[in-house]
Design an enzyme around this catalytic site. Structure first.
Site, PDB file in Angstrom:
ATOM      1  N   HIS A 145       0.798  -1.235   0.000  1.00 26.80           N
ATOM      2  CA  HIS A 145       0.000   0.000   0.000  1.00 26.80           C
ATOM      3  C   HIS A 145       0.823   1.273   0.000  1.00 26.80           C
ATOM      4  O   HIS A 145       0.254   2.364   0.141  1.00 26.80           O
ATOM      5  CB  HIS A 145      -0.927   0.053   1.211  1.00 26.80           C
ATOM      6  N   LYS A 203      -8.112  13.902   4.932  1.00 30.07           N
ATOM      7  CA  LYS A 203      -7.249  12.715   4.870  1.00 30.07           C
ATOM      8  C   LYS A 203      -6.219  12.838   5.976  1.00 30.07           C
ATOM      9  O   LYS A 203      -6.117  13.885   6.611  1.00 30.07           O
ATOM     10  CB  LYS A 203      -6.562  12.604   3.512  1.00 30.07           C
ATOM     11  N   ARG A 204      -5.438  11.769   6.219  1.00 31.02           N
ATOM     12  CA  ARG A 204      -4.369  11.881   7.204  1.00 31.02           C
ATOM     13  C   ARG A 204      -3.421  13.007   6.829  1.00 31.02           C
ATOM     14  O   ARG A 204      -3.234  13.291   5.655  1.00 31.02           O
ATOM     15  CB  ARG A 204      -3.587  10.556   7.306  1.00 31.02           C
ATOM     16  N   LYS A 225       0.988  14.502   1.132  1.00 30.07           N
ATOM     17  CA  LYS A 225      -0.400  14.802   0.766  1.00 30.07           C
ATOM     18  C   LYS A 225      -0.608  16.310   0.557  1.00 30.07           C
ATOM     19  O   LYS A 225      -1.609  16.752   0.036  1.00 30.07           O
ATOM     20  CB  LYS A 225      -1.366  14.275   1.823  1.00 30.07           C
ATOM     21  N   THR A 285      -8.419   6.700  -1.771  1.00 28.50           N
ATOM     22  CA  THR A 285      -9.779   6.188  -1.918  1.00 28.50           C
ATOM     23  C   THR A 285     -10.772   7.318  -1.653  1.00 28.50           C
ATOM     24  O   THR A 285     -11.901   7.287  -2.131  1.00 28.50           O
ATOM     25  CB  THR A 285     -10.060   5.019  -0.950  1.00 28.50           C
ATOM     26  N   LYS A 340     -14.543   8.487  -3.316  1.00 27.25           N
ATOM     27  CA  LYS A 340     -15.758   8.829  -2.560  1.00 27.25           C
ATOM     28  C   LYS A 340     -16.296  10.183  -3.007  1.00 27.25           C
ATOM     29  O   LYS A 340     -17.505  10.378  -3.189  1.00 27.25           O
ATOM     30  CB  LYS A 340     -15.461   8.851  -1.053  1.00 27.25           C
TER      31      LYS A 340
HETATM   32  C1  26V Z   1       2.362   2.983   8.181  1.00 22.90           C
HETATM   33  C2  26V Z   1       2.455   3.389   9.488  1.00 22.90           C
HETATM   34  C3  26V Z   1       3.657   4.045   9.914  1.00 22.90           C
HETATM   35  C4  26V Z   1       3.725   4.300  11.386  1.00 22.90           C
HETATM   36  C5  26V Z   1       2.427   4.597  12.044  1.00 22.90           C
HETATM   37  C6  26V Z   1       1.412   3.595  11.747  1.00 22.90           C
HETATM   38  C7  26V Z   1       1.380   3.203  10.345  1.00 22.90           C
HETATM   39  C8  26V Z   1       0.258   2.589   9.853  1.00 22.90           C
HETATM   40  C9  26V Z   1       0.177   2.186   8.554  1.00 22.90           C
HETATM   41  C10 26V Z   1       1.218   2.387   7.728  1.00 22.90           C
HETATM   42  C11 26V Z   1       1.116   1.958   6.322  1.00 22.90           C
HETATM   43  C12 26V Z   1       0.356   2.957   5.581  1.00 22.90           C
HETATM   44  C13 26V Z   1      -0.039   2.438   4.275  1.00 22.90           C
HETATM   45  C14 26V Z   1      -1.324   3.071   3.822  1.00 22.90           C
HETATM   46  O1  26V Z   1      -2.223   3.363   4.598  1.00 22.90           O
HETATM   47  N1  26V Z   1      -1.416   3.264   2.543  1.00 22.90           N
HETATM   48  C15 26V Z   1      -2.602   3.806   1.928  1.00 22.90           C
HETATM   49  O2  26V Z   1      -3.378   2.708   1.497  1.00 22.90           O
HETATM   50  C16 26V Z   1      -4.553   3.112   0.844  1.00 22.90           C
HETATM   51  C17 26V Z   1      -5.338   1.876   0.521  1.00 22.90           C
HETATM   52  O3  26V Z   1      -4.651   1.118  -0.426  1.00 22.90           O
HETATM   53  C18 26V Z   1      -4.223   3.929  -0.383  1.00 22.90           C
HETATM   54  O4  26V Z   1      -5.419   4.376  -0.967  1.00 22.90           O
HETATM   55  C19 26V Z   1      -3.368   5.126  -0.020  1.00 22.90           C
HETATM   56  O5  26V Z   1      -2.960   5.815  -1.163  1.00 22.90           O
HETATM   57  C20 26V Z   1      -2.157   4.660   0.755  1.00 22.90           C
HETATM   58  O6  26V Z   1      -1.422   5.766   1.248  1.00 22.90           O
END
Ligand code: 26V
Length: 804
Positions: free
Chosen positions: A353, A541-542, A547, A649, A653
Site C-alpha cells: 500500500h 485525509k491523514r 499529501k 480512496t 468517494k
Molecule cells: C504505516 C504506518 C507508519 C507508522 C504509524 C502507523 C502506520 C500505519 C500504517 C502504515 C502503512 C500505511 C499504508 C497506507 O495506509 N497506505 C494507503 O493505502 C490506501 C489503501 O490502499 C491507499 O489508498 C493510499 O494511497 C495509501 O497511502
C-alpha cells in the site's frame, strides 16, 4: 426482516422492556440505539449461522483478510440498509417519537484503523459479503482506537479513544474459540527417528479470545465474519512464584492485556516497537490457529489447504503468517520443509500500500530472535534458501543478493519476506503497481514477473452513496431504475442526462441540501456560520507531507493576501474545509495543523474578506464525519506529490458524490482521468516520471523558484515575518525551513504556480452552473468503476480463486 412497520414497533417496544426493563417514555436515545442494534444483531444471527453452515457443507474455499486495521465506522445505518429495513425502521421509530439519524449518532465509530488501508479493509468486507463471497476479516480488538483529536488553541491534542465505553452491540465474545499464543522462550533441538524436532521451553502464554462481528451483505442473507482478537491472561496468581506474587500477577496481566490495548502504540522507543511486534505476531498466530481448526473439520489432507483457504495480508503488518504457518506445518503437523513451504507459498498473497520508505517495515533482528525464537529460525532458513537460489541465478552479482535478502545486516525486511512467501503481490492502482515493478520492487519483479499484478482500489457505494447521500441515490434510481445498486457500473446510464437541464437542477439542489446540512453541523460543532452558497473546497485525509495540506494552506494565504491588496477582487466565495489527524510523533504535521488553524482564525474574523473566503478545520476526522462532509463537497483536493499516493480512496468517494477533483496525476487519479478526461477534472503539477527523475538527480533547485516567483516568496515570507497575518517573527520558521532546507522534498513550491492557475480555472468554471453540473454528473456516472465490488471481483477471480 420485520414483516411490517407495526410488527417492528411492537417488537421494538417488547425488546425495550425485556432488554432494559424500561417503558418507552423513560427511554433515552442511547437506550434506543442499544436495543435497536442488539435486535438487528440477533436477527442477523440466524443467517450468520446458515451462511457458516453452507460454507462448511459445501467445503467452500474461504478467504481470510488479515489486517492490523479495520476502519469500519458505525454499523447501525449500514446494517439496516443492507437488511433492506432502513425505511421501515426509520418510519417506525418516527411514529414512536424518535429520529433514526439522531439514534445513529449514538453509536461510537469503531476507529480500529488509521487511514486508507484500514478503510479499504472495511469496504472490502462489505463487498465480499454483499457479493456472497466466503471472505472474512481477521484483526485485533483494540480497546482504544486511534486517538480522539481535539484542537486546543490551534494545536492537535490527542485523547484516548475509548470506543468501547458503552459496550459494543455488534460483537459476540467467543471464549470457546480461544487459542494460545506463545512468546519468548528458548528452542531445544532434538533428533527423533532421524528427524529434527524443535521444541520451545520457558515461553510465556497469552490467551487470545475472539470477538466476532457479523458482516451483513446487501440483501441480508449472506453474513460473513470479522473476527477480532483480544489478549487476555489466563494465569491465576497462585501460579506466580515468590513473594509479592499478587502484584507480580497484576503487572503480568497488564503486560498481557497491553497487546490489544492500543492501535499503533508509539514506537519511538524500544518498548513501543516490541509491543507492535507482539501485536503482529498475536494477530497472525491467533488467526492462523483458528483457520486451521476450521480446516480440520473438513477432514482433508493438509495438502489441500491452498484449495480451501486463501490468506491475504493487508500490507506487511501481518507478514508473520508466513513463518507462523511454516512453524505449525512443520512442528505441529509434522511436514518436511519443502512440503510446508509449497503449501504456505500457495496460500498467502500480499498487497503493498505504499512506496514511502519510512513506511516499509523493518524489525531489529535481535528483537525478533528474542521474542519469537522459533519464528526467527524459520525466517533465517527461508532467507538462507532464498539467497542460495539467488546466488546460483545471479553468479558474481552479490549486490543483487544483498538487495533482495530478507535479512539485511541487523534488520528483518518485511516486504522482502512477504514477496518471497506469497504467490501474488499487488499494488493498489495502475501507476503504483507500475512503480513497484519498475523501481521499488524491480529485482523481485524480474525474478517473479507472474506474481505481480494490479488491483485498483475501490469503495463501497452502499456506505458512500446509498447511506451517505440518500437523495442522490434516490435520484439515480428514479432516473435509471435501481439496477445500479447491484451493478454500480450501470450508473453510466445517467450520462445521457448530463446535458438535461432538469436533471442538472436536481443534482444541484441535492448538493445544496447536503451543503446546508454540513453548514449546520459546522455551526453546531464550531460555532462558525459558513456561507452555504460558497464553493466547498475540501481536503480530508491523514496529515502527511506528501499529501501536501501545506500547499493548500499556502494557497489560501496567497488568496487572502490578494484580497487584502484588492478587496474588490472578483472571486466566487470559497470555503476551504480541512479534516486531518497527524500521527502523534509527527511534529511537522502537527505544526501544519497549527498553521491551518491560525490562518483559519484570521480569515474567518476578517470582515473585509470573510464574505469571500472562509477556512474550517474540522476536529477529529473519522468515518462518520467523512459521511457528512463528502456529499457536500464541490471540489475534492487530491493534491499529493505525483508518485507518492499509492491510490487514494477519498478521491473515489468524492467523485461518487459529484465533487470535481482538483488533483495531480497520482494514484487512482490517473485512472479517474482515463475515464472522464481533462474536461471533467482539474489536473495540475508535475507528473510522476518528472518527480521521480528529479529525485534521481537530487531534487530541483528550490531556491530558484523562491527567488523567481514573487507569488511563492511572498507567501513563504509570511510564515516568518508579520505580513498580512498576525504571525510572529519566525513563528513558522520550522515550516519554512522544512521546505527550503530539505530542498522541498514534496515539490510544494515547484507545483505552486500551476496549483494557483488551476484554482483560477475552478473559479471560472463554477460560474457556469450548467457546465459544472454536467461535469459533476459525468463524475458520478463513471464512479461505478471505482467500487470495491468491482475490485473484489478481481481479487476473487485473479488472486484468490473463489467464486460467489
Ligand atoms: C504505516 C504506518 C507508519 C507508522 C504509524 C502507523 C502506520 C500505519 C500504517 C502504515 C502503512 C500505511 C499504508 C497506507 O495506509 N497506505 C494507503 O493505502 C490506501 C489503501 O490502499 C491507499 O489508498 C493510499 O494511497 C495509501 O497511502
Amino acid at each position: 426482516m420485520f414483516s411490517n412497520k407495526e410488527a417492528f414497533k411492537q417488537l421494538f417496544q417488547e425488546n425495550l422492556v425485556s432488554k432494559l426493563g424500561k417503558p418507552m417514555k423513560e427511554a433515552h436515545k442511547g437506550d434506543i440505539y442499544t436495543v435497536l442494534s442488539s435486535m438487528i444483531r440477533e436477527y442477523a444471527g440466524e443467517n450468520w449461522a446458515d451462511t457458516n453452515q453452507y460454507f462448511q457443507s459445501n467445503q467452500e474455499k474461504q478467504v481470510y483478510y488479515f489486517s492490523m486495521e479495520f476502519l469500519i465506522g458505525r454499523l447501525l445505518g449500514n446494517n439496516l440498509l443492507n437488511l433492506g429495513a432502513l425505511e421501515l425502521v426509520r418510519e417506525g421509530l418516527k411514529e414512536l417519537g424518535w429520529d433514526l439519524e439522531e439514534i445513529e449518532e449514538e453509536e461510537s465509530d469503531a476507529g480500529l484503523g488509521n487511514g486508507g488501508l484500514g478503510r479499504l479493509a472495511a469496504c472490502f468486507l462489505d463487498s465480499l459479503a454483499s457479493q456472497r463471497y466466503a471472505g472474512h476479516g481477521c484483526g485485533i480488538r483494540y480497546r482504544y482506537g486511534l486517538f480522539e483529536q481535539k484542537i486546543v488553541e490551534g494545536n492537535q491534542v490527542e485523547l484516548p479513544d475509548y470506543w468501547l465505553r458503552n459496550g459494543n452491540e455488534w460483537e459476540v465474545r467467543r471464549p470457546d474459540k480461544k487459542v494460545e499464543v506463545r512468546f519468548w522462550g528458548n528452542v531445544e533441538i532434538r533428533e527423533e527417528e532421524k528427524e529434527l524436532v524443535f521444541e520451545t521451553h520457558n515461553y510465556e502464554t497469552v490467551t487470545a479470545i475472539p470477538y466476532d462481528v457479523p458482516v451483513i451483505g446487501y440483501g441480508g442473507e449472506h453474513v460473513n465474519t470479522l473476527r477480532i482478537w483480544s489478549a487476555e491472561s489466563t494465569m491465576d496468581y497462585t501460579q506466580i512464584s515468590g513473594t509479592n506474587n499478587y502484584y507480580k500477577f497484576l503487572d503480568y496481566n497488564r503486560s498481557v492485556e497491553s497487546i490489544s490495548e492500543f492501535l499503533y502504540p508509539d514506537d519511538s522507543q524500544y518498548e513501543g516497537k516490541l509491543l507492535r511486534l507482539k501485536q503482529q505476531y498475536f494477530l497472525c498466530s491467533a488467526g492462523l490457529q483458528s483457520i486451521l481448526r476450521t480446516f480440520e473439520k473438513l477432514e482433508l489432507n493438509i495438502d489441500h489447504l491452498p484449495e480451501k483457504v486463501a490468506i491475504h495480508i493487508n500490507d506487511t503488518h501481518p507478514t508473520l503468517v508466513i513463518p507462523e504457518l511454516m512453524r505449525i506445518l512443520i512442528d505441529v503437523v509434522g511436514l518436511g520443509w519443502a512440503q510446508a513451504w509449497d503449501i504456505t507459498s500457495r496460500t498467502v498473497s500480499y498487497t503493498n500500500h505504499t512506496t514511502l520508505s519510512e513506511a516499509l517495515e523493518k524489525w531489529p533482528i535481535s528483537m525478533v530472535k528474542e521474542l519469537l525464537p522459533r519464528i526467527y529460525m524459520i525466517i533465517e532458513e527461508i532467507n538462507k534458501q532464498f539467497c542460495g537460489m539467488l546466488m546460483k541465478k545471479y553468479p558474481g552479482q552479490p549486490e543483487i543478493v544483498a538487495q533482495m535478502s530478507i535479512i539485511d545486516g541487523q534488520q528483518l525486511k518485511m516486504a522482502n519476506l512477504a514477496i518471497v512467501g506469497s504467490y501474488s503481490v499487488n499494488g493498489v492502482a495502475a501507476l503504483h503497481t507500475d512503480i513497484l515493478k519498475k523501481r521499488e520492487m524491480k529485482p523481485f519483479y524480474n525474478l517473479y514477473p507472474h506474481r505481480f499484478n494490479n488491483k485498483t482500489n475501490g469503495i463501497t457505494h452502499r456506505r458512500w452513496m446509498m447511506h451517505a447521500n440518500p437523495m442522490l441515490a434516490e435520484l439515480i434510481s428514479e432516473t435509471i431504475s435501481t439496477g445500479w445498486m447491484n451493478d454500480p457500473q450501470e450508473m453510466t446510464g445517467i450520462l445521457k442526462y448530463s446535458e438535461d437541464r432538469g436533471f442538472q437542477d436536481r443534482i444541484h439542489t441535492i448538493k445544496q441540501h447536503n451543503k446546508l446540512k454540513l453548514t449546520s453541523y459546522i455551526h453546531e460543532k464550531q460555532g462558525i456560520v459558513v456561507d452555504p452558497y460558497s464553493i466547498f473546497d475540501i481536503q480530508v485525509k491523514r496529515l502527511h507531507g506528501y499529501k501536501r495540506q501545506l500547499m493548500n494552506v499556502l494557497h489560501i494565504m496567497y488568496l487572502y493576501t490578494q484580497l487584502k491588496q484588492t478587496p474588490s477582487m472578483d472571486i466566487i466565495p470559497r470555503t476551504f474545509i480541512f479534516g486531518a489527524k497527524a500521527a502523534p510523533s509527527y511534529s511537522l504535521a502537527k505544526r501544519i495543523i497549527k498553521l491551518i488553524n491560525v490562518v483559519a482564525d484570521q480569515v474567518n474574523r476578517d470582515r473585509e474578506v470573510n464574505q469571500k473566503l472562509q477556512v474550517i478545520f474540522l476536529e477529529n476526522y473519522s468515518v462518520s464525519i467523512a459521511e457528512k462532509i463528502i456529499p457536500a463537497a464541490d471540489v475534492s483536493e487530491q493534491i499529493s506529490t505525483a508518485s507518492k499516493e499509492a491510490s487514494g480512496t477519498g478521491n473515489m468517494k468524492f467523485m461518487m458524490n459529484g465533487a470535481l477533483t482538483l488533483g495531480t496525476m497520482d494514484g487512482a487519479n490517473v485512472e479517474m482521468h482515463e475515464m472522464i478526461g481533462d474536461d471533467n477534472m482539474f489536473l495540475f503539477g508535475l507528473r510522476s516520471e518528472q518527480v521521480l527523475d528529479y529525485y534521481q538527480h537530487g531534487g530541483y533547485a528550490v531556491k530558484d523558484v523562491y527567488d523567481n516567483d514573487a507569488r511563492v516568496s511572498e507567501v513563504m515570507d509570511q510564515l516568518v515575518t508579520s505580513g498580512y497575518f498576525c504571525i510572529n517573527e519566525h513563528e513558522f520558521g520550522d515550516i519554512f525551513d522544512s521546505i527550503m532546507s530539505t530542498n522541498d522534498e514534496y515539490f510544494v513550491l515547484k507545483d505552486f504556480a500551476s496549483y494557483i492557475e488551476t484554482h483560477k480555472k475552478i473559479d471560472i468554471s463554477y460560474r457556469n452552473s450548467k457546465e459544472w453540473q454536467r461535469k459533476s454528473i459525468v463524475n458520478i456516472a463513471h464512479s461505478g468503476k471505482f467500487t470495491s465490488d468491482y475490485t473484489i471481483r478481481k481479487y476473487a477471480s485473479e488472486i484468490w480463486g473463489i467464486r460467489n
